[in-house]
Design an enzyme around this catalytic site. Structure first.
Site, short mmCIF file in Angstrom:
data_model
loop_
_atom_site.label_atom_id
_atom_site.label_comp_id
_atom_site.label_asym_id
_atom_site.label_seq_id
_atom_site.Cartn_x
_atom_site.Cartn_y
_atom_site.Cartn_z
N GLN A 195 0.88 -1.23 0.06
CA GLN A 195 -0.05 -0.03 -0.12
C GLN A 195 0.81 1.24 0.11
OE1 GLN A 195 -2.99 -2.17 3.36
NE2 GLN A 195 -3.35 -0.01 3.05
N PHE A 226 -6.10 -3.82 3.60
CA PHE A 226 -6.83 -3.72 4.88
C PHE A 226 -5.91 -2.93 5.90
CE2 PHE A 226 -8.71 -7.70 3.17
CZ PHE A 226 -10.04 -7.12 2.57
N GLU A 230 0.21 -1.65 4.60
CA GLU A 230 0.92 -0.45 4.54
C GLU A 230 2.12 -0.17 5.05
OE1 GLU A 230 -0.14 3.87 6.73
OE2 GLU A 230 -1.76 2.53 6.72
N ARG A 308 -4.84 7.94 16.84
CA ARG A 308 -6.22 7.94 16.10
C ARG A 308 -7.21 7.37 17.24
NH1 ARG A 308 -9.52 9.01 11.37
NH2 ARG A 308 -7.44 8.95 10.04
N ARG A 340 -7.95 -1.48 8.84
CA ARG A 340 -9.17 -0.73 8.44
C ARG A 340 -9.92 0.05 9.96
NH1 ARG A 340 -13.01 -3.66 4.58
NH2 ARG A 340 -14.00 -1.84 3.41
N THR A 438 -3.80 11.73 10.16
CA THR A 438 -3.65 12.73 10.95
C THR A 438 -2.28 13.40 11.22
OG1 THR A 438 -3.20 10.85 12.74
CG2 THR A 438 -5.50 11.63 12.65
N ALA A 507 -6.17 5.38 5.27
CA ALA A 507 -6.88 6.56 6.08
C ALA A 507 -7.84 6.73 5.23
CB ALA A 507 -5.63 7.48 6.39
N GLU A 710 -13.15 3.07 5.48
CA GLU A 710 -12.98 2.62 6.80
C GLU A 710 -14.38 2.96 7.56
OE1 GLU A 710 -8.47 3.15 8.38
OE2 GLU A 710 -9.09 5.05 7.22
#
Length: 755
Positions: A195, A226, A230, A308, A340, A438, A507, A710
């Site tokens: 990702q 998912f 990443e 988060r 996710r 964020t 995100a 998400e």
């Protein structure tokens, strides 16, 4: 713009023609990689004997940290994760060496012959134990609003409690994998199932000790991600690149399912503690929560995920006094990672649990407290952002009205009264989810758009297609902005040479960021072509519009085709390529103060979930989930509804059947689909009904079409509380517990629990 355009990959997917990393045609001299990983969760490496493995015919070389020319480090947020273990191992499955052989079978044979001696050290597997031992990844994060300590003393009702939410395996259909090929002059091309192509490029360059321009990363598509690809796709690609650098031959490495399950991190388990206070009008006046995040053995993305969690600790409710803290606890498990929702679901589960416990103690229905505290316009979140364009109340009341909630409740009450061994439960689950990275600096994207001489168009972005349909949306943006047919547009692979320095596809912002960049690039190209068309038609530029492959003048279709204008632009040497950059405005956040405006906008919605419980067996069925969801102005309602349905079932799985289990010595026990239960067709809701909320949309979203990847996962939390209500309907002595997943075994215990 067609809102019904099918996913552009659907045709090749159903025919088995879509290409993934493992489908690439490989060079004849390609070698196969395989990781040798730690058989212990924590200890000092005393000795590793590779001699027997190296003598196996067909083994080319076994790589270790000693073969690295750069830095043995792949940690991004914190430099705490070596590519290969050196003197210590910190989790069961930690890579120690990389076997390169002529075939996978040879590599597997060699792996069994490696002898290792490890002096075992104490193993920590839970966040609670890690906190006791003061074992942390990073400093705790605090968010505060108002004064909770002073407020609790004035509350009419106060309660405290604890929750546990377990991890979750990503279980993407395509396991982790890569194919690295040597190029000229020491360059390497890596085709990776990631990702984050820029992250793979950056980490590979660091470990190999070369400049980033020597590493090209290409991503065709992913068979699911998912969040699990990443950050955690990086290691495998870098290992292959190290081998390529040394051997100058292509290296392919595709993890099998068992290795993937054992060596990769999951959704973070959380142990949490809460305190909540209400006044006589059921207004939540104060809320405190302490979150203990089980981060695993290295940071990975844990600090960002922890943050988060605090952003979503109050879910859809306005609470004037909030104090929350999260500890990223270091344990001897594989580094847990993005999944996710990125920490948001764990936060929401705690506030919903706190409300449920308070309702039980007060002897009232949970939804009375929920409804009394829903966000309103200009309410302040605990992190300082002021809520605008709020749809929390509208989606809640719309769901109750459109789905006739009062009638549903009466039907369930009647069913429960008539049935002794089957009970039903129902819940309402609101969601409020912020959209942006964020980490403010990550909110940017680029697009490269070429118009070719024949009028066809190539679009390159930093977006990674992983089944969510982002390439279809990018095509839609280009198509409508350029005013041409969809068959004229091609989405290229995601490539660090064409589009550099990208943020990962994560995100829920991938379509927003990259779509805005595509739109900007296409607008710039159309402005140039408008001048050409105006000259050819002898009219003012302001009267020119491109639509349906033609030039329209004052709203009337002209004789000039798209191809004619492009051909003339070539004659006039007009630039037919554009590279656009988009950076989200207005977002900012001070991590020291814990205040700012981190989100471009929020997504809202409400789900009604009903279940039927077999009180003899402890099993349950999800009867239905009825949702009013804030899509904004959806640009592709088919794809968006598919995302809601998929996220919902994934959330239900997290809350009900998917139970990650480790032994006390850190070995993964739920290491196969026989021991790890994901939702199947029988676990999914019998019916799912989704109604788009009647909203204006938000200009910060691409074409006012809000992010959808998400947020819907959190609707699955409603299944937990619906099951809980059904248990309570059967056993009046049952005391609410908040320990997810709510497996049939736990349900059976609750059904027959005594005072």
């Amino acid at each position: 713009m067609s809102k019904t355009m099918k996913n552009i990959d659907s045709f090749t997917h159903v025919r088995g023609e879509s290409i993934f990393v493992d489908d690439l045609i490989t060079r004849q001299d390609t070698l196969i990689g395989l990781v040798f990983d730690s058989p212990k969760a924590h200890g000092k490496i005393k000795e590793v004997n590779y001699s027997k493995a190296e003598k196996v015919k067909g083994v080319v070389k076994i790589f270790t940290y000693k073969d690295i020319l750069g830095v043995n480090q792949i940690g991004e947020i914190l430099p705490d994760e070596p590519l290969w273990a050196e003197n210590e191992v910190h989790y069961w499955g930690q890579p120690i060496a990389f076997i390169v052989a002529e075939s996978e079978a040879i590599a597997k044979k060699a792996r069994l012959l490696i002898e290792i001696e490890i002096e075992e050290l104490p193993v920590i597997t839970t966040a609670i134990k890690a906190k006791e031992k003061k074992s942390f990844i990073s400093a705790p994060i605090y968010f505060k609003l108002g004064d909770t300590a002073a407020t609790f003393s004035n509350c009419d009702h106060v309660t405290e409690g604890e929750t546990f939410s377990n991890g979750q395996e990503h279980l993407y259909l395509e396991t982790q994998g890569c194919y690295a090929v040597p190029q000229e002059n020491g360059s390497i091309k890596i085709t990776s199932s990631t990702q984050g192509p820029a992250q793979v490029q950056k980490a590979a360059a660091r470990v190999l000790g070369v400049a980033m321009h020597k590493i090209e990363v290409d991503v065709i598509r992913l068979g699911g991600g998912f969040g699990g690809k990443e950050d955690q796709a990086t290691a495998w690609a870098v290992m292959a690149a190290v081998a390529v650098q040394y051997l100058n031959k292509p290296i392919k490495y595709i993890l099998n399912r068992y290795d993937d399950l054992r060596m990769t991190g999951k959704r973070h388990p959380y142990s949490s503690f809460f305190k909540i206070g209400l006044n006589k009008d059921l207004k939540i006046m104060a809320f405190e929560a302490e979150f203990l995040q089980n981060s695993g053995a290295a940071a990975d993305l844990s600090p960002a995920i922890a943050e988060r969690t605090l952003f979503h600790a109050t879910n859809s409710y306005f609470i004037p006094n909030v104090s929350t803290v999260v500890y990223s606890c270091k344990t001897n498990l594989p580094p847990n990672t993005a999944f996710r929702g990125f920490g948001g679901p764990q936060g929401m589960f705690v506030i919903e649990s706190a409300i449920a416990k308070m309702a039980e103690e007060m002897g009232i229905d949970k939804r009375k407290i929920q409804e009394a505290n829903l966000l309103a316009e200009n309410d302040e979140f605990s992190y300082g952002q002021i809520a605008t364009k709020v749809e929390a109340q509208s989606t809640w009341f719309s769901a109750k009205e459109k789905f006739e909630f009062g009638k549903l409740e009466k039907e369930i009450f009647s069913f429960n009264r008539k049935n002794a061994h089957f009970k039903k439960g129902i819940s309402l689950m609101p969601i409020t989810f912020g959209i942006s990275f964020t980490n403010t600096m990550m909110n940017h994207a680029r697009a490269l758009v070429h118009i070719y001489q024949d009028g066809s168009v190539g679009v390159s972005t930093g977006a990674v297609e992983m089944g969510q349909g982002v390439n279809t949306k990018m095509l839609q943006v280009a198509q409508i902005t350029l005013g041409i047919s969809a068959n004229k547009v091609k989405l290229e692979t995601t490539n660090t040479t064409r589009v550099a320095n990208t943020s990962p596809s994560a995100a829920s912002v991938t379509a927003d960021l990259n779509g805005k960049a595509v739109d900007m690039a296409c607008v710039a190209l159309i402005e140039r072509l408008r001048k050409v068309a105006a000259k050819m038609a002898s009219v003012d530029e302001s009267t020119i519009f491109f639509k349906e492959d033609y030039v329209f003048v004052n709203g009337e279709k002209s004789e000039f085709t798209w191809e004619t204008i492009v051909a003339q632009a070539m004659v006039e040497r007009i630039v037919l390529s554009e590279n656009a950059h988009y950076a989200t405005p207005i977002v900012h956040f001070d991590k020291i103060k814990g205040k700012g405006h981190p989100f471009a906008y929020h997504v809202y919605g409400t789900a009604i979930t009903a279940v039927t419980l077999d009180c003899v067996r402890g099993t349950y069925e999800i009867d239905f989930v009825k949702i009013v969801h804030d899509f904004g102005k959806s640009m592709n309602i088919g794809i968006d509804i598919g995302q809601v349905e998929g996220a919902l079932v994934q959330g239900i799985g997290w809350m009900t059947t998917e139970e990650i289990a480790y032994s006390s010595d850190g070995r993964l026990l739920s290491n196969a689909l026989s021991t790890y239960k994901v939702p199947d067709i029988f676990s999914a809701p019998k019916t799912v009904e989704i109604i788009p909320a009647a909203v204006e949309g938000n200009k910060m979203a691409i074409r006012k079409s809000k992010a959808v990847g998400e947020p819907p996962l959190m609707y699955g939390i409603g299944a937990y509380f619906a099951i809980q209500q059904a248990v309570k309907a059967f056993n009046k002595n049952y005391k609410l517990k908040f320990d997810s997943p709510f497996t049939p075994g736990k349900v059976l215990t609750g059904l027959y629990e005594k005072n």
